[in-house]
Design a protein around this motif. Sequence first.
Motif, PDB file in Angstrom:
ATOM      1  N   ARG A  46       0.514  -1.083   0.197  1.00  0.00           N
ATOM      2  CA  ARG A  46      -0.047  -0.322  -0.561  1.00  0.00           C
ATOM      3  C   ARG A  46       0.687   1.247  -0.120  1.00  0.00           C
ATOM      4  NH1 ARG A  46      -3.483  -3.265   3.698  1.00  0.00           N
ATOM      5  NH2 ARG A  46      -5.405  -3.773   2.845  1.00  0.00           N
ATOM      6  N   TRP A  47       2.004   1.298   0.342  1.00  0.00           N
ATOM      7  CA  TRP A  47       2.865   2.859   0.585  1.00  0.00           C
ATOM      8  C   TRP A  47       3.537   2.882  -0.798  1.00  0.00           C
ATOM      9  CZ3 TRP A  47       6.388   0.156   5.409  1.00  0.00           C
ATOM     10  CH2 TRP A  47       5.495   0.906   6.644  1.00  0.00           C
ATOM     11  N   GLU A  48       3.999   1.258  -1.426  1.00  0.00           N
ATOM     12  CA  GLU A  48       4.242   1.715  -2.128  1.00  0.00           C
ATOM     13  C   GLU A  48       3.506   1.983  -4.275  1.00  0.00           C
ATOM     14  OE1 GLU A  48       6.917  -1.678  -3.381  1.00  0.00           O
ATOM     15  OE2 GLU A  48       8.812  -1.806  -2.028  1.00  0.00           O
ATOM     16  N   THR A  53       0.016   6.750   3.381  1.00  0.00           N
ATOM     17  CA  THR A  53       0.925   7.013   3.790  1.00  0.00           C
ATOM     18  C   THR A  53       2.200   6.095   5.086  1.00  0.00           C
ATOM     19  OG1 THR A  53       0.593   9.231   2.847  1.00  0.00           O
ATOM     20  CG2 THR A  53       3.000   9.031   4.718  1.00  0.00           C
ATOM     21  N   PRO A  54       3.167   5.968   5.175  1.00  0.00           N
ATOM     22  CA  PRO A  54       4.071   5.453   6.400  1.00  0.00           C
ATOM     23  C   PRO A  54       3.609   6.069   7.476  1.00  0.00           C
ATOM     24  CG  PRO A  54       5.312   5.364   4.950  1.00  0.00           C
ATOM     25  CD  PRO A  54       4.304   6.560   3.828  1.00  0.00           C
ATOM     26  N   ALA A  76       7.312  12.451   1.634  1.00  0.00           N
ATOM     27  CA  ALA A  76       6.302  12.165   1.598  1.00  0.00           C
ATOM     28  C   ALA A  76       5.191  12.963   1.370  1.00  0.00           C
ATOM     29  CB  ALA A  76       6.078  11.499   3.334  1.00  0.00           C
ATOM     30  N   ALA A  77       5.654  14.320   2.329  1.00  0.00           N
ATOM     31  CA  ALA A  77       5.272  15.550   1.960  1.00  0.00           C
ATOM     32  C   ALA A  77       4.589  15.634   1.087  1.00  0.00           C
ATOM     33  CB  ALA A  77       5.908  16.651   2.805  1.00  0.00           C
ATOM     34  N   SER A  78       6.148  15.100   0.053  1.00  0.00           N
ATOM     35  CA  SER A  78       5.461  16.167  -1.980  1.00  0.00           C
ATOM     36  C   SER A  78       4.472  14.924  -2.368  1.00  0.00           C
ATOM     37  CB  SER A  78       6.212  16.069  -2.492  1.00  0.00           C
ATOM     38  OG  SER A  78       6.752  15.961  -3.593  1.00  0.00           O
ATOM     39  N   ASN A  79       4.056  13.732  -1.447  1.00  0.00           N
ATOM     40  CA  ASN A  79       3.119  13.026  -2.232  1.00  0.00           C
ATOM     41  C   ASN A  79       1.838  13.583  -1.485  1.00  0.00           C
ATOM     42  OD1 ASN A  79       2.235  11.076  -3.285  1.00  0.00           O
ATOM     43  ND2 ASN A  79       1.804  10.159  -1.409  1.00  0.00           N
ATOM     44  N   ALA A  80       1.697  13.591  -0.532  1.00  0.00           N
ATOM     45  CA  ALA A  80       0.789  14.943   0.254  1.00  0.00           C
ATOM     46  C   ALA A  80       0.036  15.912  -0.730  1.00  0.00           C
ATOM     47  CB  ALA A  80       0.969  14.727   1.353  1.00  0.00           C
TER      48      ALA A  80
END
Length: 403
Positions: A46-48, A53-54, A76-80
Motif C-alpha cells: 500500500r505504501w508503494e 503514507t507510512p 512523503a510531504a511531496s506525495n501528499a
Amino acid sequence: MRGETAAHMIRRLRQAKGWSQARLATEACRAAGLPPESLTRQDVYRWEKGKRTPREWLPFIAAALGVSAVELEQAAASNAQGANPVTVADFLPDADPLAPLKVRQGRQIGARDVTDLAGRVHGLRLADDVLAGGDLIGPALRELRSAVKLYREGSHTEEVGRALLSQIGELAQIAGWIASDAGRHEEAERIYKLGMSAAQQAGDNTLVGNLAGSLAYQYSNTGQEKEGLALARAALAQAGEDAPAKARALYLDRVAWAHTKANEPQPAMRALGEASEALAEDSEGRESPQYLYWVEAGELEVMESRVYTELKRPLRAVPLLRDVMTRYDATHTRELALYLSWLAVALADANEPEEAAATAQRVITLSADVASERTAERVKVVLHRLEEFRDVPEVREVLDEAA
C-alpha cells in the motif's frame, strides 16, 4: 531523485537491495524493535502504491533502507501535496493474473462454453441469496479456478475471449463476496482484484464498477475507511454517467456507506438521495446487467436504514428497519439476522432497552447456525451496545446467556 514521491522512493530503494516487500516489512520491524508480525507485506504494498503514507513507520523504513529519515519525510510531504485522484487502476494487481500461457494446449473454447459458465455463475449468485459464505466458499473457489484455467489454457477467438473475461469478472464478484462473508478478507481482496482486471480487459466498465464497489464495501467494513471511500468514488467514476440506472444507484449506495463509515453524515445523505434518483430513472435508461437483478427500491431502503443507524438517528432508522423486516422470510436467515442487528442497535439508541434485548435474542438465535462472519461480528456489536443497559433485567438475561 528530485520530486520523487515516498511511494517511488521506497519501491526504488527496496528493489535496489533486492528485497521483497515482505523482507522490507521484516527489516522495518527489526529497526523499530518490534515483532515481525507488526508489519505485513500488504502494508508495504500500500505504501508503494501510494494508497497509504507510512507516517510513524517513516524513520524505521528509512533506517532499514539506509536513507535519511528527513529525505523520506520530504518525499512523503511531496506525495501528499501532489497526489493525483484515486482511480480503479490504482487498485489493480501489479501483474496480469490472467495472462494467457505462451503455448496453449487446451481445447477450443466456444460461445456454448461461455453460456454454460454464465449459467453456473448466476446459479451461485442465487445460492448466495439463501446460503452463507461458509457454505459456498468451496464451490465458488473451484468455479473461479476452473474459469481462469479455461481462459489461460484454452484456445478461443477474440470475441469469445472477451465474453469469457466478462464471466470471470462476474464470477470473481460473487466469489469475492462469498469469501468476504466467510471472513476471508485477504482472499476476497485478491479475488476482487482478479475480477477487476478481467472486467477491465473485457472493456466492461459497469462490471469494473461493481467489483471495485464490492471491494470498497469490504474496506469500509474492515477498518480501512479511507481506502473504502476512495475506491467507492473511483468505482462510481469508472462506471460513468452512461452506466445503467441500477448500476449507478448501487454504486452511489456504496459511496453513501463509505461516507457513513468515515463519519461524514452530509455527503452520505447526499449520496443516498442521488441513489434514489438514479433508480427512479431505471425505466428510461439502458437495460441493466442480469447480476443487478436484486437492486430495487427496497434494497436502497435497507442501506438508508443502516446509514441512519450508524449515524445515531434511531427515529428515522427504526420505522425503516421494521418495514424492511416484513420483506424477508425464514429462507433468508443471514439477511434477517443482519438487519435485525441494526434494528437492535437503533432501538438501544432510541432508549428502548427491553425491545432491543428481545430483538438481540432473535439475532443470536438466527445467527447460531449461519456460517457467516458478518453475522458473527454483528452479534458482537449488538451485545456491546446493550452493555449500557445491563441493569435492565431483560438485557442482563440476554447478555448473561450470550456470555
